[in-house]
Enzyme design. Structure first.
Site, short mmCIF file in Angstrom:
data_model
loop_
_atom_site.label_atom_id
_atom_site.label_comp_id
_atom_site.label_asym_id
_atom_site.label_seq_id
_atom_site.Cartn_x
_atom_site.Cartn_y
_atom_site.Cartn_z
CD GLU A 1 -10.62 -8.20 17.17
OE1 GLU A 1 -11.19 -7.96 18.24
OE2 GLU A 1 -10.63 -7.43 16.19
CB SER B 1 -9.49 -6.34 10.17
OG SER B 1 -9.26 -5.48 9.06
CB CYS C 1 7.74 17.91 -8.80
SG CYS C 1 9.02 17.04 -9.72
CG HIS D 1 -1.99 -1.05 1.12
ND1 HIS D 1 -2.74 -1.45 2.20
CD2 HIS D 1 -2.43 -1.81 0.08
CE1 HIS D 1 -3.60 -2.39 1.84
NE2 HIS D 1 -3.42 -2.64 0.55
CB CYS E 1 7.46 14.59 -14.00
SG CYS E 1 8.75 14.87 -12.77
C1 BV8 Z 1 -7.94 -2.37 -5.43
C2 BV8 Z 1 -3.37 3.26 2.43
C3 BV8 Z 1 -8.19 -2.91 -7.73
C4 BV8 Z 1 -4.10 4.52 2.76
C5 BV8 Z 1 -5.03 1.52 2.38
C6 BV8 Z 1 -16.49 -3.63 -1.90
C7 BV8 Z 1 -16.28 -4.92 -1.43
C8 BV8 Z 1 -15.00 -5.48 -1.40
C9 BV8 Z 1 -13.90 -4.75 -1.85
C10 BV8 Z 1 -14.10 -3.48 -2.30
C11 BV8 Z 1 -15.39 -2.91 -2.33
N1 BV8 Z 1 -15.27 -1.67 -2.80
C12 BV8 Z 1 -13.97 -1.42 -3.10
C13 BV8 Z 1 -13.24 -2.53 -2.81
C14 BV8 Z 1 -11.77 -2.69 -2.98
C15 BV8 Z 1 -11.05 -2.00 -1.83
C16 BV8 Z 1 -11.43 -2.65 -0.53
O1 BV8 Z 1 -10.99 -3.74 -0.23
N2 BV8 Z 1 -12.28 -1.95 0.25
C17 BV8 Z 1 -12.68 -2.51 1.54
C18 BV8 Z 1 -12.60 -1.44 2.62
C19 BV8 Z 1 -14.10 -3.06 1.40
N3 BV8 Z 1 -9.63 -2.18 -2.07
C20 BV8 Z 1 -8.97 -1.32 -2.86
O2 BV8 Z 1 -9.47 -0.34 -3.34
C21 BV8 Z 1 -7.53 -1.70 -3.17
N4 BV8 Z 1 -7.33 -1.58 -4.58
O3 BV8 Z 1 -8.72 -3.24 -5.10
O4 BV8 Z 1 -7.62 -2.06 -6.74
C22 BV8 Z 1 -7.15 -3.88 -8.13
C23 BV8 Z 1 -6.96 -5.03 -7.38
C24 BV8 Z 1 -6.01 -5.95 -7.81
C25 BV8 Z 1 -5.28 -5.69 -8.96
C26 BV8 Z 1 -5.49 -4.52 -9.68
C27 BV8 Z 1 -6.42 -3.59 -9.26
C28 BV8 Z 1 -6.57 -0.74 -2.48
C29 BV8 Z 1 -6.60 -0.99 -1.00
C30 BV8 Z 1 -5.53 -0.12 -0.33
C31 BV8 Z 1 -6.19 1.04 0.31
N5 BV8 Z 1 -5.21 1.73 1.12
N6 BV8 Z 1 -4.09 2.17 3.04
C32 BV8 Z 1 -3.92 4.84 4.23
O5 BV8 Z 1 -3.41 4.02 4.98
O6 BV8 Z 1 -4.30 5.96 4.60
S1 BV8 Z 1 -5.95 0.35 3.18
C33 BV8 Z 1 -5.79 0.45 4.88
O7 BV8 Z 1 -6.46 -0.73 5.40
C34 BV8 Z 1 -4.38 0.32 5.44
O8 BV8 Z 1 -3.41 0.09 4.45
C35 BV8 Z 1 -4.48 -0.93 6.32
O9 BV8 Z 1 -3.29 -1.59 6.46
C36 BV8 Z 1 -5.44 -1.68 5.54
C37 BV8 Z 1 -6.01 -2.94 6.06
O10 BV8 Z 1 -6.33 -2.76 7.41
P1 BV8 Z 1 -5.53 -3.67 8.46
O11 BV8 Z 1 -4.09 -3.54 8.17
O12 BV8 Z 1 -6.11 -5.03 8.45
O13 BV8 Z 1 -5.82 -2.91 9.80
P2 BV8 Z 1 -7.13 -3.03 10.71
O14 BV8 Z 1 -7.09 -1.90 11.68
O15 BV8 Z 1 -8.34 -3.21 9.85
O16 BV8 Z 1 -6.95 -4.41 11.51
C38 BV8 Z 1 -5.93 -4.51 12.48
C39 BV8 Z 1 -5.99 -5.93 13.00
O17 BV8 Z 1 -4.92 -6.11 13.93
C40 BV8 Z 1 -7.27 -6.26 13.76
O18 BV8 Z 1 -7.73 -7.52 13.32
C41 BV8 Z 1 -6.85 -6.31 15.23
O19 BV8 Z 1 -7.57 -7.29 15.94
C42 BV8 Z 1 -5.41 -6.76 15.08
N7 BV8 Z 1 -4.50 -6.34 16.17
C43 BV8 Z 1 -4.51 -5.18 16.87
N8 BV8 Z 1 -3.45 -5.17 17.74
C44 BV8 Z 1 -2.80 -6.36 17.57
C45 BV8 Z 1 -3.47 -7.11 16.58
N9 BV8 Z 1 -3.06 -8.34 16.18
C46 BV8 Z 1 -1.96 -8.84 16.79
N10 BV8 Z 1 -1.26 -8.19 17.75
C47 BV8 Z 1 -1.65 -6.96 18.17
N11 BV8 Z 1 -0.94 -6.32 19.11
ZN ZN Z 2 7.79 16.38 -11.50
#
Ligand code: BV8
Ligand code: ZN
Length: 282
Positions: free
Chosen positions: A257, A231, A191, A139, A152
């Protein structure tokens, strides 16, 4: 029903040949970086659909830059934790020998905090050995910038604090929940090559994740997949274990979890990954 037997997991690990690690925000929780969902979730305060998307950028670059400047400054004081360090050891050949002697490793992280890269760099400085694993920040990275001009090729690591004078101090207002645009577009980062606007080199919703082809190949050939601190809601990262399973590979989930699909895993280690990974991987 997933097993929680460390002995059985270690046996699978020892005989594995291609390991895929998929990590998420939970990996960096112990480094003080808020996760996205769950109790102190970031998205609760800010709606991803409003900020981490191309349409948000087209609508108002200042709002998006203020959000990412806030994220940069929030992450800046954080350092890798023992979970990053355990994974970095697994990504270093001579340190992996005792637990997975025949394996190569690919680590696809969803995190944009750069802490996995920092853990690898720190470990190779200590051991004098470069990591032989593929680390993909799928990401992007908060400290990478890229030029928005189509003709560019400027892209760079930019650790500047602040990245531009006009953004200085705005992180405090954003932290309190006020994301109204206050910085003039002309004062946003530009840039040095062509003077067009720079953007954070982060993958927004709707954008193609980085090196997704390499990651899919790794998932289709892996015989073991570690799913750490995610998650498993964001695609395509959340779909990768399905490719591993289709190839007969084993899935091990490390989370505090149960999550999406964790009931289908072969192994489930419930607990903080900064404790469990060090305990189980050694
Ligand atoms: C794409 C950068 C096409 C920005 C991020 C409808 C249904 C399904 C999918 C979609 C839909 N509509 C759109 C989509 C696709 C969409 C998507 O999946 N949406 C979701 C929300 C429904 N995805 C996209 O758009 C992706 N692109 O699909 O393009 C494509 C695909 C393939 C090939 C060509 C083209 C782009 C997704 C990237 C978006 N950018 N981040 C920013 O960060 O500001 S996503 C964002 O969520 C972060 O990157 C983050 O990392 C990511 C996922 O979240 P998690 O890392 O899982 O974090 P979260 O808080 O959710 O969970 C933490 C977990 O840790 C929990 O389970 C918790 O229990 C656990 N935890 C906590 N503490 C601990 C722990 N575990 C262990 N130890 C601990 N101590
Ligand atoms: Zn430039």
């Amino acid at each position: 029903m997933p097993s929680s037997s460390v002995e059985d997991f270690r046996r699978v690990l020892f005989t594995s040949t291609k390991i895929l690690i998929i990590s998420g925000a939970g990996l960096s929780a112990a480094s003080g970086i808020a996760t996205f969902r769950g109790t102190n979730g970031r998205w609760r305060r800010y709606d991803a659909a409003k900020l981490a998307t191309l349409s948000a950028w087209q609508e108002n670059q200042s709002t998006v830059w203020q959000f990412f400047h806030y994220r940069r400054e929030e992450v800046r004081p954080s350092r890798p934790n023992s979970a990053h360090e355990a994974l970095a050891r697994l990504c270093t050949s001579s340190l992996r020998k005792s637990v997975a002697p025949n394996a190569t490793v690919t680590h696809a992280t969803q995190n944009i905090d750069g802490l996995n890269l920092e853990a690898l760099t720190k470990l190779s400085a200590e051991t004098g050995e470069e990591s032989d694993a593929q680390l993909v920040e799928m990401h992007g990275n908060l400290f990478d910038v890229v030029c928005t001009a189509h003709d560019c090729d400027y892209r760079a690591k930019n650790m500047d604090h602040p990245i531009c004078t006009a953004l200085e101090g705005t992180e405090k207002v954003v932290a309190e929940g006020n994301i109204e645009p206050v910085v003039k577009r002309a004062d946003l980062p530009h840039c040095p090559q062509c003077q067009q606007l720079l953007r954070p080199d982060v993958v927004w919703f709707g954008e193609r994740p980085k090196r997704i082809h390499d990651i899919l190949e790794a998932a289709k050939t892996a015989d073991l997949c570690l799913v750490v601190g995610t998650s498993s809601l964001v695609q395509p990262a959340s779909k990768l274990p399905e490719y591993v399973r289709a190839n007969g590979g084993k899935i091990a989930v490390f989370n505090v979890e149960v999550t999406n699909h964790s009931d289908e895993a072969d192994f489930l280690f419930l607990g903080a990954c900064e404790v469990e990974l060090a305990r189980i991987l050694g």
